[in-house]
Write a protein that holds these residues in place. Structure first.
Motif, PDB file in Angstrom:
ATOM      1  N   ASP A 239       0.853  -1.195   0.000  1.00  0.00           N
ATOM      2  CA  ASP A 239       0.000   0.000   0.000  1.00  0.00           C
ATOM      3  C   ASP A 239       0.887   1.242   0.000  1.00  0.00           C
ATOM      4  OD1 ASP A 239      -2.490   1.663   0.786  1.00  0.00           O
ATOM      5  OD2 ASP A 239      -1.090   1.990   2.452  1.00  0.00           O
ATOM      6  N   HIS A 240       0.585   2.202  -0.887  1.00  0.00           N
ATOM      7  CA  HIS A 240       1.511   3.304  -1.122  1.00  0.00           C
ATOM      8  C   HIS A 240       1.831   4.090   0.145  1.00  0.00           C
ATOM      9  CE1 HIS A 240       3.721   6.431  -3.160  1.00  0.00           C
ATOM     10  NE2 HIS A 240       2.905   7.348  -2.676  1.00  0.00           N
ATOM     11  N   GLN A 241       0.839   4.458   0.906  1.00  0.00           N
ATOM     12  CA  GLN A 241       1.102   5.251   2.103  1.00  0.00           C
ATOM     13  C   GLN A 241       1.940   4.473   3.114  1.00  0.00           C
ATOM     14  OE1 GLN A 241       0.495   8.482   2.194  1.00  0.00           O
ATOM     15  NE2 GLN A 241       1.638   8.516   4.126  1.00  0.00           N
ATOM     16  N   SER A 242       1.676   3.183   3.221  1.00  0.00           N
ATOM     17  CA  SER A 242       2.468   2.355   4.138  1.00  0.00           C
ATOM     18  C   SER A 242       3.908   2.260   3.668  1.00  0.00           C
ATOM     19  CB  SER A 242       1.862   0.953   4.232  1.00  0.00           C
ATOM     20  OG  SER A 242       0.552   1.001   4.757  1.00  0.00           O
ATOM     21  N   ALA A 243       4.098   2.155   2.356  1.00  0.00           N
ATOM     22  CA  ALA A 243       5.455   2.077   1.810  1.00  0.00           C
ATOM     23  C   ALA A 243       6.215   3.371   2.053  1.00  0.00           C
ATOM     24  CB  ALA A 243       5.392   1.770   0.315  1.00  0.00           C
ATOM     25  N   VAL A 244       5.532   4.503   1.874  1.00  0.00           N
ATOM     26  CA  VAL A 244       6.160   5.803   2.133  1.00  0.00           C
ATOM     27  C   VAL A 244       6.564   5.918   3.590  1.00  0.00           C
ATOM     28  CG1 VAL A 244       5.748   8.302   2.247  1.00  0.00           C
ATOM     29  CG2 VAL A 244       5.018   7.013   0.234  1.00  0.00           C
ATOM     30  N   GLN A 245       5.667   5.547   4.489  1.00  0.00           N
ATOM     31  CA  GLN A 245       5.958   5.646   5.912  1.00  0.00           C
ATOM     32  C   GLN A 245       7.111   4.733   6.316  1.00  0.00           C
ATOM     33  OE1 GLN A 245       4.817   7.873   8.062  1.00  0.00           O
ATOM     34  NE2 GLN A 245       3.729   8.763   6.300  1.00  0.00           N
ATOM     35  N   ALA A 261      17.447   6.384  -0.761  1.00  0.00           N
ATOM     36  CA  ALA A 261      17.707   7.088  -2.019  1.00  0.00           C
ATOM     37  C   ALA A 261      17.226   6.279  -3.218  1.00  0.00           C
ATOM     38  CB  ALA A 261      19.196   7.393  -2.145  1.00  0.00           C
ATOM     39  N   ALA A 262      17.511   4.988  -3.218  1.00  0.00           N
ATOM     40  CA  ALA A 262      17.073   4.137  -4.326  1.00  0.00           C
ATOM     41  C   ALA A 262      15.567   3.879  -4.260  1.00  0.00           C
ATOM     42  CB  ALA A 262      17.842   2.822  -4.311  1.00  0.00           C
ATOM     43  N   GLY A 263      15.060   3.623  -3.056  1.00  0.00           N
ATOM     44  CA  GLY A 263      13.651   3.298  -2.894  1.00  0.00           C
ATOM     45  C   GLY A 263      12.720   4.435  -3.235  1.00  0.00           C
ATOM     46  N   SER A 264      13.146   5.657  -3.013  1.00  0.00           N
ATOM     47  CA  SER A 264      12.273   6.801  -3.327  1.00  0.00           C
ATOM     48  C   SER A 264      12.008   6.895  -4.822  1.00  0.00           C
ATOM     49  CB  SER A 264      12.897   8.096  -2.812  1.00  0.00           C
ATOM     50  OG  SER A 264      14.175   8.305  -3.391  1.00  0.00           O
ATOM     51  N   GLY A 265      12.971   6.477  -5.631  1.00  0.00           N
ATOM     52  CA  GLY A 265      12.745   6.448  -7.071  1.00  0.00           C
ATOM     53  C   GLY A 265      11.732   5.383  -7.457  1.00  0.00           C
ATOM     54  N   ILE A 266      11.744   4.256  -6.750  1.00  0.00           N
ATOM     55  CA  ILE A 266      10.757   3.207  -7.012  1.00  0.00           C
ATOM     56  C   ILE A 266       9.362   3.687  -6.653  1.00  0.00           C
ATOM     57  CG2 ILE A 266       9.982   0.902  -6.328  1.00  0.00           C
ATOM     58  CD1 ILE A 266      12.935   0.220  -5.800  1.00  0.00           C
ATOM     59  N   LEU A 267       9.239   4.303  -5.491  1.00  0.00           N
ATOM     60  CA  LEU A 267       7.924   4.791  -5.062  1.00  0.00           C
ATOM     61  C   LEU A 267       7.417   5.918  -5.947  1.00  0.00           C
ATOM     62  CD1 LEU A 267       8.046   4.737  -1.165  1.00  0.00           C
ATOM     63  CD2 LEU A 267       6.631   3.362  -2.682  1.00  0.00           C
TER      64      LEU A 267
END
Length: 410
Positions: A239-245, A261-267
């Motif tokens: 779930d997007h919000q959960s992934a961001v948190q 740094a890498a994960g923020s590009g995926i999200l």
């Protein structure tokens, strides 16, 4: 033309083919390579291999000699292609017996199985999957993987094989969309071998069963090895919000900053842009942060002239391997001042809480366009997004050789 001149030409074909395969091997994960670049490289590689084919027995002897002398991945690939095309058990056995002793040479052999026209290797792949030696069954599964071949009933049998073979079978089940095997794959989430548990979780996520599997991928999360493969699914399937948190919760832990740094590009959520621009001042994170900024916004740092030369005080020779990963090597150094100015002018085009890929909101049409026209890394991102929306469809191999022009003759 003298015999010596002809010998030199054939030897040059073998040498150039081995070198071009090494270039291809690097290109498939380079940030600036497009499918058209890969196709041109493949055409050049095929031309040199064809030169060896035309030379017949002589071509094989030259390739065999180079393989025997150097035993490097490029030479392994060339010898394996000619061996598999010859259908000679002696030649194939000779190459594989040496290649199977080294992970790098094994990988080159798998690449060769992905290169040869399918009609030439169908029977060999079947025999590899039935071979009494686990390493040969593993090779057969890897060949199915690069070709996205479904071994049908045999795949379910291999889910109960030795640990290495079992892990590869679990991975292949996800790659080819075997939702009918989901109950067996879920059972492997409790496998005694960690690698098997990981690939079971990876395939469960691809096949649409995510809750328990996502937690396993989260435990393996990193920017290296299979952990990186897991992160690419974890952040897309959660779930997007959960992934961001979750990603935001890693802040403050310096060991996790490359993952952020890498994960923020995926999200693809612009909420990370301020953090990314700040990290562009850190030599250990600058290029990776720049790539994620590009992935979210679609802005090319190099094309827009928003890059700088490598900082003079960066000591690459004495840097820890943990500081600079191979994936950063071909990335540009961002000019923070110019990028922040660009973001001030354009940030109203992006909404926090939404996902973007190459500056476009995530949607089937934009993903299809990126898969058709993006860089190889971007195509891989699009392929994963599309596969997650269609669990029973194969995961497209974004760097496979196109064989559309090839067909059996005679």
């Amino acid at each position: 033309m003298s015999r010596r001149v002809i010998e030199h030409i054939v030897e040059q074909h073998a040498e150039d083919a081995a070198f071009l395969w090494l270039q291809r091997d690097r290109a498939v994960d380079a940030p600036d390579q497009y499918l058209k670049n890969l196709s041109r490289l493949d055409d050049r590689l095929e031309a040199h291999i064809d030169g060896l084919r035309v030379a017949g027995e002589w071509g094989w002897q030259v390739a065999e000699k180079a393989f025997d002398q150097y035993q490097e991945p490029g030479e392994t690939f060339v010898a394996a292609v000619l061996a598999f095309e010859s259908l000679s058990e002696n030649r194939i056995g000779y190459v594989l017996n040496l290649a199977e002793a080294s992970p790098d040479l094994f990988r080159a052999s798998v690449s060769a199985l992905g290169w040869v026209e399918p009609y030439r290797i169908q029977e060999w792949v079947r025999s590899l999957l039935e071979d009494p030696r686990p390493i040969r069954r593993l090779l057969g599964l890897a060949a199915c993987s690069v070709r996205r071949i479904d071994p049908a009933r045999r795949l379910s049998e291999l889910l109960n094989d030795s640990p290495a073979v079992r892990a590869r079978a679990l991975r292949l089940a996800g790659e080819v969309g075997r939702v009918d095997l989901l109950s067996d794959i879920k059972a492997a989430l409790n496998d005694p071998h960690e690698t098997c548990r990981f690939w079971a979780a990876w395939s469960c996520v691809l096949l649409g069963d995510r809750h328990e599997a996502l937690e396993i991928l989260r435990r393996h999360a990193s920017v290296d090895g299979i952990g990186w493969k897991g992160v690419q699914l974890l952040l897309r399937a959660t779930d997007h919000q959960s992934a961001v948190q979750w990603l935001l919760s890693l802040r403050g832990d310096r060991s996790k900053e490359r993952l952020i740094a890498a994960g923020s590009g995926i999200l693809g959520d612009p909420i990370f842009v301020p953090w990314l621009t700040t990290r562009m001042r850190d030599p250990k994170l600058a290029r990776l942060a720049g790539e994620s900024f590009e992935t979210i916004t679609g802005m090319s740092i190099e094309r827009e002239g928003m890059h700088i030369k490598a900082p003079a005080d960066v000591d690459f020779e004495n840097a820890s391997p943990a500081d600079y990963f191979a994936r950063d090597q071909d990335l540009v150094w961002p000019d923070v001042r110019k990028i922040r100015e660009w973001w001030r002018r354009n940030q109203t085009d992006f909404g926090q809480g939404k996902r973007y890929l190459q500056g476009k909101p995530l949607a089937a049409a934009s993903l299809a366009e990126i898969f058709a026209n993006g860089t190889l890394r971007q195509r891989r991102c699009a392929a994963l997004e599309l596969a997650l929306s269609a669990p029973d469809a194969p995961l497209a191999n974004s760097s496979a050789r196109s064989l559309k022009r090839l067909a059996p003759t005679g």
